[in-house]
Every structure is written in structure tokens, then in C-alpha cells.
Design a protein around this motif. Sequence first.
Motif, PDB file in Angstrom:
ATOM      1  N   ALA A  80      43.495  47.911  33.894  1.00 44.36           N
ATOM      2  CA  ALA A  80      42.511  47.154  33.109  1.00 44.36           C
ATOM      3  C   ALA A  80      42.982  46.927  31.676  1.00 44.36           C
ATOM      4  N   LEU A  81      43.929  47.737  31.209  1.00 41.94           N
ATOM      5  CA  LEU A  81      44.470  47.538  29.863  1.00 41.94           C
ATOM      6  C   LEU A  81      45.405  46.335  29.808  1.00 41.94           C
ATOM      7  N   TYR A  82      45.945  45.952  30.944  1.00 38.86           N
ATOM      8  CA  TYR A  82      46.954  44.893  30.975  1.00 38.86           C
ATOM      9  C   TYR A  82      46.441  43.567  31.524  1.00 38.86           C
ATOM     10  N   ALA A  83      45.362  43.589  32.286  1.00 36.97           N
ATOM     11  CA  ALA A  83      44.822  42.361  32.874  1.00 36.97           C
ATOM     12  C   ALA A  83      43.332  42.285  32.559  1.00 36.97           C
ATOM     13  N   ASP A  84      42.912  41.221  31.908  1.00 42.93           N
ATOM     14  CA  ASP A  84      41.538  41.097  31.438  1.00 42.93           C
ATOM     15  C   ASP A  84      40.493  41.225  32.547  1.00 42.93           C
ATOM     16  N   ASN A  85      40.712  40.598  33.664  1.00 40.16           N
ATOM     17  CA  ASN A  85      39.715  40.578  34.735  1.00 40.16           C
ATOM     18  C   ASN A  85      39.968  41.624  35.804  1.00 40.16           C
ATOM     19  N   TRP A  86      40.686  42.677  35.483  1.00 42.39           N
ATOM     20  CA  TRP A  86      41.093  43.684  36.469  1.00 42.39           C
ATOM     21  C   TRP A  86      39.913  44.194  37.295  1.00 42.39           C
ATOM     22  N   GLN A  87      38.883  44.695  36.636  1.00 43.00           N
ATOM     23  CA  GLN A  87      37.736  45.272  37.345  1.00 43.00           C
ATOM     24  C   GLN A  87      37.008  44.223  38.179  1.00 43.00           C
ATOM     25  N   ASN A  88      36.791  43.045  37.622  1.00 47.49           N
ATOM     26  CA  ASN A  88      36.101  41.992  38.369  1.00 47.49           C
ATOM     27  C   ASN A  88      36.886  41.604  39.613  1.00 47.49           C
ATOM     28  N   ASP A  89      38.197  41.445  39.461  1.00 45.02           N
ATOM     29  CA  ASP A  89      39.024  41.084  40.619  1.00 45.02           C
ATOM     30  C   ASP A  89      39.032  42.198  41.654  1.00 45.02           C
ATOM     31  N   TYR A  90      39.126  43.434  41.203  1.00 39.11           N
ATOM     32  CA  TYR A  90      39.131  44.581  42.108  1.00 39.11           C
ATOM     33  C   TYR A  90      37.848  44.615  42.943  1.00 39.11           C
ATOM     34  N   PHE A  91      36.709  44.524  42.267  1.00 41.33           N
ATOM     35  CA  PHE A  91      35.442  44.589  42.989  1.00 41.33           C
ATOM     36  C   PHE A  91      35.215  43.351  43.862  1.00 41.33           C
ATOM     37  N   ALA A  92      35.684  42.186  43.413  1.00 37.39           N
ATOM     38  CA  ALA A  92      35.551  40.982  44.224  1.00 37.39           C
ATOM     39  C   ALA A  92      36.378  41.106  45.510  1.00 37.39           C
ATOM     40  N   LEU A  93      37.604  41.587  45.399  1.00 42.62           N
ATOM     41  CA  LEU A  93      38.434  41.769  46.598  1.00 42.62           C
ATOM     42  C   LEU A  93      37.784  42.743  47.575  1.00 42.62           C
ATOM     43  N   LYS A  94      37.248  43.842  47.042  1.00 41.43           N
ATOM     44  CA  LYS A  94      36.567  44.809  47.914  1.00 41.43           C
ATOM     45  C   LYS A  94      35.332  44.180  48.563  1.00 41.43           C
ATOM     46  N   HIS A  95      34.596  43.391  47.813  1.00 41.60           N
ATOM     47  CA  HIS A  95      33.399  42.733  48.340  1.00 41.60           C
ATOM     48  C   HIS A  95      33.766  41.739  49.444  1.00 41.60           C
ATOM     49  N   TYR A  96      34.784  40.932  49.197  1.00 44.00           N
ATOM     50  CA  TYR A  96      35.169  39.941  50.208  1.00 44.00           C
ATOM     51  C   TYR A  96      35.767  40.597  51.447  1.00 44.00           C
ATOM     52  N   ARG A  97      36.450  41.705  51.264  1.00 42.24           N
ATOM     53  CA  ARG A  97      36.936  42.450  52.429  1.00 42.24           C
ATOM     54  C   ARG A  97      35.745  42.984  53.231  1.00 42.24           C
ATOM     55  N   TYR A  98      34.722  43.460  52.538  1.00 41.12           N
ATOM     56  CA  TYR A  98      33.506  43.946  53.201  1.00 41.12           C
ATOM     57  C   TYR A  98      32.841  42.817  53.995  1.00 41.12           C
TER      58      TYR A  98
END
Length: 185
Positions: free
Chosen positions: A38-56
Motif C-alpha cells: 500500500a506504500l507503493y501503489a495508491d489503490n492497493w487496498q481497493n484493488d485487493y478487496f475488489a479482486l477478492k470480491h470478484y473471486r467470491y
Amino acid sequence: MAFMEAYKKLDNLCKDLFSSDVGITEYISCMEQCSRGALYADNWQNDYFALKHYRYIRNKIAHENDATEEALCTDTDVLWINGFYQRIINQTDPLALYRKAANLGKKSKNPAGTRQNWTAAAYQSKPANARHNNLSNSTKYYPPKRKRISKKSGSNFAALIAAAIVIVIIVAVICLLLNFGLPGR
């Protein structure tokens, strides 16, 4: 069926990048292993949770009897997945940004094509269209090496907890003595 088609396309790209049978799941795992992503990519958390959501959602559609794309997905979901696919192709996805930022200013000690810290030259020096169509061993992700936690660190932690408890007890006794006065006065 647009959601499942977009998801499969992204999943297959990730499978190619990671040389894995579980593409998006492997991408998520690599994100989890990058503790400071998250220190290196601005949308890290949003992308992480979105990928998990779409996998679900994908798993629900694939495995549950009454789950349908129409009930669980919108056009926005399909647009996000297609956009994330393009971000991987354009090297603007979270793991690519992490690798670029983490390696900024560093000279690579590894010769080209050898295993590096958490990724081989996954996005290096290949045009975007060549990456997906012709992935060679030098363009695969490699997960980071996991740090081993020694048994000493567990005992150090226990010692710190014990010291903290002793300090709390001492402070409590001092507070009681100050509030109620010293005995014999």
C-alpha cells in the motif's frame, strides 16, 4: 455472461504471468505477501478487496444453484475487471507498481532472467502485446521468499509482555500509594 468471460480472461492472464493453475488467487496471494504494498501503489487496498470480491462472486456463480450473473453483477463489475486486465498489460497494476517502486534506484544484482526478490522480470522490456501472447520463463512472477521466524523471537516477545506487566503493576502500586498515602503517616 459478460462477467464470467471478463473474469476468465483476467484469470487466464494471471495464470500465464504466475505459471499457476489459480491465476487471480495467485495474484491475491502475492499481494498478501507484499506487506508494504500500500506504500507503493495508491489503490492497493481497493484493488485487493475488489479482486477478492470478484473471486467470491465468480465462485458463487460457478458453484451455487441459484446464483446468476444477472443477480450478482452489474456492468460496472465487468468494466472494473476489464480495466484491471488492461492495467496488468500496461504495467500499472498494484504488483507492477510495487516492483517498480521497490526497485527504484536499485541496481539489479541478478543477471537478466534469474530469480529476483519477488518477481522475475515479469514486466521488463517486453511490449504489452508480447507479454500475454508469448510468455517465457523470464516473464513469470515468482512469489517472495518467506522469512522464517526464529524461536528466539517468540521468547523475546514473551519477555517483552512480562516486562510490560511488571511495569503496569509498579505504576499501579505507585498510584495507589500516592492516592491513599504512605502507610504509617
